[in-house]
Every structure is written in structure tokens, then in C-alpha cells.
Design a protein around this motif. Structure first.
Motif, short mmCIF file in Angstrom:
data_model
loop_
_atom_site.label_atom_id
_atom_site.label_comp_id
_atom_site.label_asym_id
_atom_site.label_seq_id
_atom_site.Cartn_x
_atom_site.Cartn_y
_atom_site.Cartn_z
N LEU A 96 6.12 -3.35 -16.02
CA LEU A 96 5.29 -3.65 -14.85
C LEU A 96 5.54 -2.68 -13.71
CD1 LEU A 96 5.36 -7.55 -14.82
CD2 LEU A 96 3.48 -6.03 -15.49
N ARG A 97 6.74 -2.12 -13.62
CA ARG A 97 7.00 -1.13 -12.56
C ARG A 97 6.22 0.16 -12.77
NH1 ARG A 97 12.72 -2.24 -13.34
NH2 ARG A 97 12.89 -0.10 -14.00
N GLN A 98 5.70 0.37 -13.96
CA GLN A 98 4.93 1.58 -14.25
C GLN A 98 3.48 1.46 -13.82
OE1 GLN A 98 7.06 4.02 -15.18
NE2 GLN A 98 8.42 2.26 -15.00
N ARG A 99 3.03 0.25 -13.50
CA ARG A 99 1.63 0.01 -13.11
C ARG A 99 1.50 0.11 -11.59
NH1 ARG A 99 -0.11 -5.47 -15.44
NH2 ARG A 99 -2.06 -4.78 -14.50
N SER A 100 0.54 0.87 -11.10
CA SER A 100 0.37 1.06 -9.66
C SER A 100 -0.59 0.05 -9.04
CB SER A 100 -0.11 2.48 -9.36
OG SER A 100 -1.34 2.74 -10.00
N ARG A 101 -1.34 -0.67 -9.86
CA ARG A 101 -2.29 -1.67 -9.36
C ARG A 101 -2.14 -2.95 -10.19
NH1 ARG A 101 -4.77 1.00 -5.59
NH2 ARG A 101 -5.56 3.09 -5.90
N GLN A 102 -1.76 -4.02 -9.49
CA GLN A 102 -1.60 -5.30 -10.17
C GLN A 102 -1.41 -6.42 -9.17
OE1 GLN A 102 2.31 -5.82 -12.20
NE2 GLN A 102 2.72 -3.75 -11.47
N ASP B 249 11.12 -9.96 1.82
CA ASP B 249 10.90 -10.77 0.63
C ASP B 249 11.27 -9.90 -0.56
OD1 ASP B 249 10.13 -12.84 -1.07
OD2 ASP B 249 8.22 -13.16 -0.06
N ARG B 250 11.31 -10.48 -1.74
CA ARG B 250 11.70 -9.73 -2.93
C ARG B 250 10.64 -9.85 -4.02
NH1 ARG B 250 16.52 -7.99 -2.17
NH2 ARG B 250 17.48 -7.66 -4.15
N LEU B 251 10.59 -8.81 -4.83
CA LEU B 251 9.70 -8.76 -5.99
C LEU B 251 10.51 -8.19 -7.14
CD1 LEU B 251 6.90 -8.85 -7.34
CD2 LEU B 251 6.52 -6.55 -6.44
N THR B 252 10.55 -8.92 -8.23
CA THR B 252 11.27 -8.46 -9.41
C THR B 252 10.24 -8.19 -10.51
OG1 THR B 252 13.17 -9.83 -8.81
CG2 THR B 252 13.06 -9.04 -11.09
N LEU B 253 10.26 -6.95 -11.02
CA LEU B 253 9.32 -6.54 -12.06
C LEU B 253 10.08 -5.95 -13.23
CD1 LEU B 253 6.70 -4.64 -9.85
CD2 LEU B 253 6.45 -6.92 -10.82
N SER B 254 9.57 -6.18 -14.42
CA SER B 254 10.14 -5.54 -15.61
C SER B 254 9.84 -4.04 -15.56
CB SER B 254 9.51 -6.14 -16.88
OG SER B 254 8.12 -5.79 -16.93
N ALA C 222 -1.92 6.38 -7.88
CA ALA C 222 -1.79 6.51 -9.33
C ALA C 222 -0.51 7.29 -9.66
CB ALA C 222 -3.00 7.23 -9.90
N ARG C 223 0.09 6.92 -10.77
CA ARG C 223 1.32 7.56 -11.25
C ARG C 223 2.54 7.29 -10.37
NH1 ARG C 223 -0.98 13.35 -12.53
NH2 ARG C 223 -2.97 12.56 -11.88
N THR C 224 2.49 6.25 -9.54
CA THR C 224 3.66 5.85 -8.75
C THR C 224 4.56 5.04 -9.65
OG1 THR C 224 2.41 5.77 -6.69
CG2 THR C 224 4.46 4.53 -6.76
N SER C 225 5.81 5.44 -9.78
CA SER C 225 6.80 4.68 -10.54
C SER C 225 7.78 4.04 -9.57
CB SER C 225 7.56 5.58 -11.51
OG SER C 225 6.72 6.00 -12.55
N ILE C 226 7.93 2.75 -9.68
CA ILE C 226 8.85 2.02 -8.81
C ILE C 226 10.19 1.92 -9.53
CG2 ILE C 226 9.26 -0.15 -7.61
CD1 ILE C 226 6.17 -0.59 -7.83
N LEU C 227 11.25 2.31 -8.84
CA LEU C 227 12.60 2.24 -9.40
C LEU C 227 13.36 1.08 -8.78
CD1 LEU C 227 13.46 6.05 -9.33
CD2 LEU C 227 12.53 4.71 -11.23
N SER C 228 14.42 0.66 -9.41
CA SER C 228 15.25 -0.43 -8.90
C SER C 228 15.74 -0.09 -7.49
CB SER C 228 16.44 -0.64 -9.82
OG SER C 228 17.26 -1.65 -9.33
N GLY C 229 15.56 -1.01 -6.54
CA GLY C 229 16.01 -0.80 -5.17
C GLY C 229 14.95 -0.22 -4.25
N ASP C 230 13.85 0.28 -4.80
CA ASP C 230 12.77 0.81 -3.96
C ASP C 230 12.15 -0.33 -3.16
OD1 ASP C 230 13.21 3.26 -5.11
OD2 ASP C 230 11.31 3.34 -6.19
N GLN C 231 11.50 0.02 -2.07
CA GLN C 231 10.77 -0.96 -1.27
C GLN C 231 9.29 -0.61 -1.23
OE1 GLN C 231 12.41 -1.54 2.64
NE2 GLN C 231 14.26 -2.48 1.84
N ILE D 90 0.80 -1.22 0.00
CA ILE D 90 0.00 0.00 0.00
C ILE D 90 0.83 1.28 0.00
CG2 ILE D 90 -2.02 -1.07 1.06
CD1 ILE D 90 -0.99 -0.06 3.76
N ALA D 91 2.15 1.16 0.15
CA ALA D 91 2.99 2.37 0.17
C ALA D 91 4.32 2.09 -0.52
CB ALA D 91 3.23 2.83 1.60
N HIS D 92 4.84 3.11 -1.15
CA HIS D 92 6.09 3.06 -1.90
C HIS D 92 7.16 3.79 -1.08
CE1 HIS D 92 8.72 5.23 -4.88
NE2 HIS D 92 8.96 3.97 -5.16
#
Length: 66
Positions: free
Chosen positions: A30-36, A22-27, A52-61, A8-10
Motif C-alpha cells: 500500500l505504501r507504493q500506491r500514490s492514490r488511495q 495522527d498516524r497511518l499504518t500501511l503495508s 505519481a511514483r511517490t514511495s512512502i517509507l517507514s517514518g515519513d510524514q 497532498i504532500a510527502h
């Protein structure tokens, strides 16, 4: 069937202060999608429910509802 883990939080990598449980690996796409629905490396299913519009970058939790 266990409850779905909800993220629920980035947390940007610059603000990370704890080791991930735990770990999650996304392409990139897929990191551009906020709901999945996703599967963690442990095999547990989880859902992303980020703003909405949350972008997950490498290393983010991500913070979960647990």
C-alpha cells in the motif's frame, strides 16, 4: 459527514520537523500506491493524493490540506 482529509504532500523522514497529529499504518504494497482511500488510527477517513511514483517509507510524514 465530515469532509475527507486529503494528504497532498510527502515529507521524507529526514526532513520531518514536527510531531504527527495522527498516524497511518500501511503495508509495503500500500505504501507504493500514490492514490488511495485510507483510515487513520483515529478512525478518520482520508485520501492520498500524492505525485505519481511517490514511495512512502517507514517514518515519513504526509501533509494534509488542513
Amino acid at each position: 459527514m465530515p469532509d475527507l482529509l486529503e494528504f497532498i504532500a510527502h515529507i521524507p523522514v529526514a526532513d520531518v520537523t514536527a510531531e504527527a497529529e495522527d498516524r497511518l499504518t500501511l503495508s509495503y504494497a500500500l505504501r507504493q500506491r500514490s492514490r488511495q482511500r485510507v483510515v487513520l488510527e483515529s478512525g478518520r477517513e482520508a485520501g492520498l493524493f500524492l505525485s505519481a511514483r511517490t514511495s512512502i517509507l517507514s517514518g515519513d510524514q504526509l501533509r494534509s490540506n488542513e
